[in-house]
Design a protein around this motif. Structure first.
Motif, PDB file in Angstrom:
ATOM      1  N   GLU A  87      27.915  -0.854  69.266  1.00 27.59           N
ATOM      2  CA  GLU A  87      26.479  -0.750  69.578  1.00 27.59           C
ATOM      3  C   GLU A  87      26.187  -1.188  71.008  1.00 27.59           C
ATOM      4  O   GLU A  87      25.484  -0.486  71.753  1.00 27.59           O
ATOM      5  N   LYS A  88      26.724  -2.329  71.419  1.00 21.48           N
ATOM      6  CA  LYS A  88      26.440  -2.861  72.754  1.00 21.48           C
ATOM      7  C   LYS A  88      27.040  -1.974  73.859  1.00 21.48           C
ATOM      8  O   LYS A  88      26.392  -1.698  74.859  1.00 21.48           O
ATOM      9  N   VAL A  89      28.280  -1.534  73.630  1.00 21.09           N
ATOM     10  CA  VAL A  89      28.938  -0.712  74.653  1.00 21.09           C
ATOM     11  C   VAL A  89      28.270   0.653  74.760  1.00 21.09           C
ATOM     12  O   VAL A  89      28.147   1.211  75.858  1.00 21.09           O
ATOM     13  N   SER A  90      27.810   1.212  73.636  1.00 25.37           N
ATOM     14  CA  SER A  90      27.131   2.511  73.668  1.00 25.37           C
ATOM     15  C   SER A  90      25.888   2.449  74.540  1.00 25.37           C
ATOM     16  O   SER A  90      25.599   3.381  75.311  1.00 25.37           O
ATOM     17  N   LYS A  91      25.138   1.355  74.444  1.00 25.31           N
ATOM     18  CA  LYS A  91      23.950   1.186  75.294  1.00 25.31           C
ATOM     19  C   LYS A  91      24.351   1.030  76.758  1.00 25.31           C
ATOM     20  O   LYS A  91      23.690   1.548  77.660  1.00 25.31           O
ATOM     21  N   LEU A  92      25.447   0.313  76.979  1.00 19.40           N
ATOM     22  CA  LEU A  92      25.909   0.044  78.339  1.00 19.40           C
ATOM     23  C   LEU A  92      26.357   1.315  79.056  1.00 19.40           C
ATOM     24  O   LEU A  92      26.249   1.434  80.283  1.00 19.40           O
ATOM     25  N   LEU A  93      26.827   2.295  78.288  1.00 17.93           N
ATOM     26  CA  LEU A  93      27.453   3.490  78.875  1.00 17.93           C
ATOM     27  C   LEU A  93      26.504   4.669  79.029  1.00 17.93           C
ATOM     28  O   LEU A  93      26.920   5.736  79.488  1.00 17.93           O
ATOM     29  N   VAL A  94      25.251   4.479  78.665  1.00 18.22           N
ATOM     30  CA  VAL A  94      24.312   5.615  78.640  1.00 18.22           C
ATOM     31  C   VAL A  94      24.256   6.344  79.982  1.00 18.22           C
ATOM     32  O   VAL A  94      24.283   7.579  80.040  1.00 18.22           O
ATOM     33  N   ASN A  95      24.208   5.648  81.068  1.00 15.15           N
ATOM     34  CA  ASN A  95      24.086   6.279  82.389  1.00 15.15           C
ATOM     35  C   ASN A  95      25.380   6.232  83.195  1.00 15.15           C
ATOM     36  O   ASN A  95      25.360   6.345  84.420  1.00 15.15           O
ATOM     37  N   GLU A  96      26.494   6.041  82.500  1.00 15.59           N
ATOM     38  CA  GLU A  96      27.791   5.957  83.191  1.00 15.59           C
ATOM     39  C   GLU A  96      28.594   7.246  82.983  1.00 15.59           C
ATOM     40  O   GLU A  96      28.387   7.979  82.006  1.00 15.59           O
ATOM     41  N   SER A  97      29.523   7.503  83.885  1.00 18.04           N
ATOM     42  CA  SER A  97      30.434   8.651  83.766  1.00 18.04           C
ATOM     43  C   SER A  97      31.813   8.242  84.265  1.00 18.04           C
ATOM     44  O   SER A  97      31.977   7.199  84.894  1.00 18.04           O
ATOM     45  N   ASP A  98      32.808   9.079  83.973  1.00 21.15           N
ATOM     46  CA  ASP A  98      34.189   8.855  84.434  1.00 21.15           C
ATOM     47  C   ASP A  98      34.718   7.481  84.019  1.00 21.15           C
ATOM     48  O   ASP A  98      35.286   6.733  84.828  1.00 21.15           O
ATOM     49  N   VAL A  99      34.548   7.155  82.744  1.00 23.84           N
ATOM     50  CA  VAL A  99      35.053   5.895  82.202  1.00 23.84           C
ATOM     51  C   VAL A  99      36.108   6.209  81.137  1.00 23.84           C
ATOM     52  O   VAL A  99      35.907   7.069  80.279  1.00 23.84           O
ATOM     53  N   THR A 100      37.235   5.517  81.227  1.00 28.06           N
ATOM     54  CA  THR A 100      38.299   5.641  80.232  1.00 28.06           C
ATOM     55  C   THR A 100      38.614   4.266  79.673  1.00 28.06           C
ATOM     56  O   THR A 100      38.778   3.306  80.431  1.00 28.06           O
ATOM     57  N   PHE A 101      38.691   4.168  78.348  1.00 29.91           N
ATOM     58  CA  PHE A 101      39.114   2.927  77.707  1.00 29.91           C
ATOM     59  C   PHE A 101      40.594   3.055  77.354  1.00 29.91           C
ATOM     60  O   PHE A 101      41.005   3.998  76.673  1.00 29.91           O
ATOM     61  N   GLU A 102      41.386   2.085  77.814  1.00 28.76           N
ATOM     62  CA  GLU A 102      42.819   2.075  77.533  1.00 28.76           C
ATOM     63  C   GLU A 102      43.115   1.135  76.371  1.00 28.76           C
ATOM     64  O   GLU A 102      42.691  -0.016  76.375  1.00 28.76           O
ATOM     65  N   ILE A 103      43.856   1.657  75.390  1.00 25.75           N
ATOM     66  CA  ILE A 103      44.242   0.878  74.216  1.00 25.75           C
ATOM     67  C   ILE A 103      45.745   0.716  74.220  1.00 25.75           C
ATOM     68  O   ILE A 103      46.482   1.695  74.369  1.00 25.75           O
ATOM     69  N   THR A 104      46.215  -0.503  74.040  1.00 29.54           N
ATOM     70  CA  THR A 104      47.651  -0.753  74.027  1.00 29.54           C
ATOM     71  C   THR A 104      48.262  -0.234  72.746  1.00 29.54           C
ATOM     72  O   THR A 104      47.720  -0.436  71.655  1.00 29.54           O
ATOM     73  N   GLU A 105      49.418   0.437  72.857  1.00 31.53           N
ATOM     74  CA  GLU A 105      50.049   1.077  71.695  1.00 31.53           C
ATOM     75  C   GLU A 105      50.349   0.093  70.579  1.00 31.53           C
ATOM     76  O   GLU A 105      50.204   0.405  69.397  1.00 31.53           O
ATOM     77  N   ASN A 106      50.793  -1.106  70.929  1.00 28.90           N
ATOM     78  CA  ASN A 106      51.273  -2.042  69.906  1.00 28.90           C
ATOM     79  C   ASN A 106      50.162  -2.892  69.291  1.00 28.90           C
ATOM     80  O   ASN A 106      50.429  -3.773  68.495  1.00 28.90           O
ATOM     81  N   ASP A 107      48.891  -2.624  69.676  1.00 21.61           N
ATOM     82  CA  ASP A 107      47.784  -3.335  69.044  1.00 21.61           C
ATOM     83  C   ASP A 107      47.703  -2.989  67.563  1.00 21.61           C
ATOM     84  O   ASP A 107      47.983  -1.864  67.157  1.00 21.61           O
ATOM     85  N   ASN A 108      47.273  -3.948  66.756  1.00 20.01           N
ATOM     86  CA  ASN A 108      47.107  -3.726  65.325  1.00 20.01           C
ATOM     87  C   ASN A 108      45.634  -3.553  64.978  1.00 20.01           C
ATOM     88  O   ASN A 108      44.753  -4.068  65.667  1.00 20.01           O
ATOM     89  N   TYR A 109      45.373  -2.817  63.907  1.00 19.13           N
ATOM     90  CA  TYR A 109      44.007  -2.661  63.434  1.00 19.13           C
ATOM     91  C   TYR A 109      44.029  -2.624  61.912  1.00 19.13           C
ATOM     92  O   TYR A 109      45.045  -2.351  61.290  1.00 19.13           O
TER      93      TYR A 109
END
Length: 560
Positions: A87-109
């Motif tokens: 929710e917070k990040v979605s609001k933060l990104l409303v007027n942004e472009s060219d953003v990539t989130f990098e996720i580490t392969e070995n992270d667990n979920y």
């Protein structure tokens, strides 16, 4: 703590131009950022704070330089399971472009569905997702397929030493080929540090981006200069991949109309008509499907290229132990399964050091030398390993190759009971003849040669489809009446081989006579006159001689 953090920016390079940058977190007094982040309990709040600060810095860059730049920001995949974060990040990104989130392969979920839903929502804002450190320890294609990534970053461990080791170079190429086959990813190669590494990677002929000290060290944000734009990946499937996808669709579909449509598409894609895939009046759809798949399986496994033989065996056996040694016994490559088993990477270790830890390793080197000195290029051996007084047996398959004048030994280790890796007959699901040349046959003491009686008359009277059904019924009866450890091979047509661990030929003979009587009754109840004749021999003189002797005795039994 985030107020004390700062960022450096690692340029991303494509065609020699800077096309973006990755924000690298720096914390005063902390040398190992990864360990520090792993101890943070509220990762969603921390990641949100990092994203907010990076975007603020980028806005300052835009105000000062007059342009923005594509930025990649590392986050924990666990943050995507947090409603607060999304929710917070979605609001933060409303007027942004060219953003990539990098996720580490070995992270667990914990929840794949929650992660996928979060990614979908954030991607709807124009954000891209990148899988970082791919290949670090284990290349999980399943994770790549499960989550909708736009970019894959190849870990620098796969680049290290490619200029000194052909197999590392070839392994990296295989991974890039596989990734480009399954999706139109942007691919970034990390930690490229020398011109030789770059030249070797460029020889793959792929459109790639790079990060590494060869191009630039991490920079302060106002030292960053964007000089180019990232290419758009244009995905086009070659005929081989189109054909592979169509065969995949054919195998998983049972509906006759759907199969007919797929078969017609295969006929178009099969430009050299290797599969003979056209539907005709004399064959129905299931028969065409069966013939097509049998030909496809034969074509895909029948390469005599030494390189193909090696990489096919290596790639198909990555769950097994694989090691490559030179003629002196030095390890040039061992896969992750081998490293896990030995609890050490043997590459680069002197032999005397290995012998100190694993005295039984001397026996492995001795077997290598036997193969090197022999005229044969292959050797299958049953080896036993002592684990604290408990003996465990394995079968090892060795192949000798000559690579640019150097003798190399490729060894693949199989568990003693691993027989499911061998090919099976497409009609009956029995093993085919391939297994006869394998180490696994050392398990058995006797063989029976079986030939059906009355089968030709059944085919002539009722047709081949009915005959195929009778073959499958016979195999089903045999499997029900024999022991699970017994081995049934379709030798050809209506001929079968049964291998058993029984030592007493009379016991084996009595068992087959009981099975024959039951088979005759079962077929007779359906108005079918079918039986089989058999002959038995022990394997003391070798498999080929035993099969021939059993065949001769089968003909004597047929004339009973």
């Amino acid at each position: 703590m985030i107020s004390k953090c700062s960022f450096l920016y690692q340029p991303k390079i494509q065609h020699g131009k800077v096309i973006g940058a990755e924000a690298l977190l720096r914390i005063p007094g902390v040398s190992n950022i990864e360990n520090y982040i792993s101890l943070i309990t509220n990762k969603s709040l921390f990641d949100y704070s990092v994203i907010k600060k990076v975007l603020l810095e980028r806005r300052s860059y835009h105000e000062y330089i007059g342009m923005s730049f594509p930025v990649s920001i590392n986050i924990s995949i666990q943050s995507l399971e947090s409603d607060f974060f999304v929710e917070k990040v979605s609001k933060l990104l409303v007027n942004e472009s060219d953003v990539t989130f990098e996720i580490t392969e070995n992270d667990n979920y914990l929840s794949l569905s929650r992660v996928k839903n979060a990614m979908t929502k954030i991607k709807s804002l124009g954000v891209k997702f990148s899988l970082d450190d791919f290949g670090k320890g284990f290349s999980d294609i399943e994770q790549v397929l499960a989550l909708d990534f736009d970019e894959i970053k190849i870990d620098g461990s796969l680049v290290k030493n490619i200029e000194n080791n052909f197999y590392n170079y070839r392994h990296l190429k295989y991974i890039l080929d596989e990734l480009s086959d399954i999706h139109d990813f942007h691919i970034v190669i990390e930690r490229v540090e020398t011109n030789k590494q770059l030249d070797l990677i460029e020889s793959y002929g792929k459109t790639l981006s790079y990060q590494g000290f060869l191009f630039s060290k991490p920079l302060k944000i106002f030292d960053l200069k964007i000089t180019g734009h990232q290419d758009v990946v244009e995905k086009s499937m070659d005929n081989k991949l189109i054909l592979e996808k169509l065969v995949y669709d054919l195998i998983k579909n049972d509906d006759t109309k759907t199969c007919e449509s797929i078969i017609n598409e295969i006929h178009v894609a099969d430009e050299f008509n290797n599969l003979g895939s056209k539907v005709s009046d004399c064959l129905n759809i299931p028969e065409v499907k069966l013939n097509l798949l049998k030909k496809y399986n034969k074509i895909t496994v029948s390469s005599n290229s030494p390189e193909t033989r090696f990489f096919k065996s290596y790639l198909n056996c990555t769950s097994r132990l694989v090691i490559i040694r030179d003629s002196e016994g030095n390890a040039l490559f061992n896969n992750q399964a081998h490293i896990d088993f030995m609890q050490v990477d043997l590459v680069g270790l002197p032999l005397n050091k290995i012998y100190e830890q694993f005295e039984q390793y001397k026996g492995c080197i001795a077997i290598d030398r036997n193969l090197i000195e022999s005229k044969s290029n292959f050797l299958a051996v049953r080896e036993s390993v002592d684990f604290d007084g408990k003996i465990k047996s394995y079968y090892t398959f060795r192949q000798k190759i000559n690579h640019y004048g150097k003798i190399l030994i490729i060894t693949i280790v199989y568990d003693e009971d691993d027989r499911d890796s061998f090919p099976r007959d497409a009609l009956t699901d029995c093993f085919d003849r391939t297994i006869l040349n394998s180490y696994y046959m050392n398990n058995f003491n006797m063989v029976a040669f079986i030939d059906m009686d009355g089968f030709k008359k059944i085919n002539d009277k009722f047709g081949h489809k009915f005959g195929d059904n009778c073959l499958n019924r016979l195999v089903g009866y045999l499997k029900n009446e024999l022991r699970e450890e017994d081995l049934i091979i379709r030798y050809g047509g209506d001929e079968f081989l049964i291998f058993t661990k029984w030592n007493d030929i009379n016991v084996f003979k009595s068992r087959l006579e009981l099975i024959r009587n039951k088979v005759e009754r079962l077929f007779k109840s359906d108005g079918i006159a079918l039986s089989f004749s058999f002959g038995i021999d022990n394997l003391a003189k070798g498999i080929e001689i035993a099969i021939n002797c059993a065949d001769e005795r089968m003909y004597l039994d047929k004339n009973r």
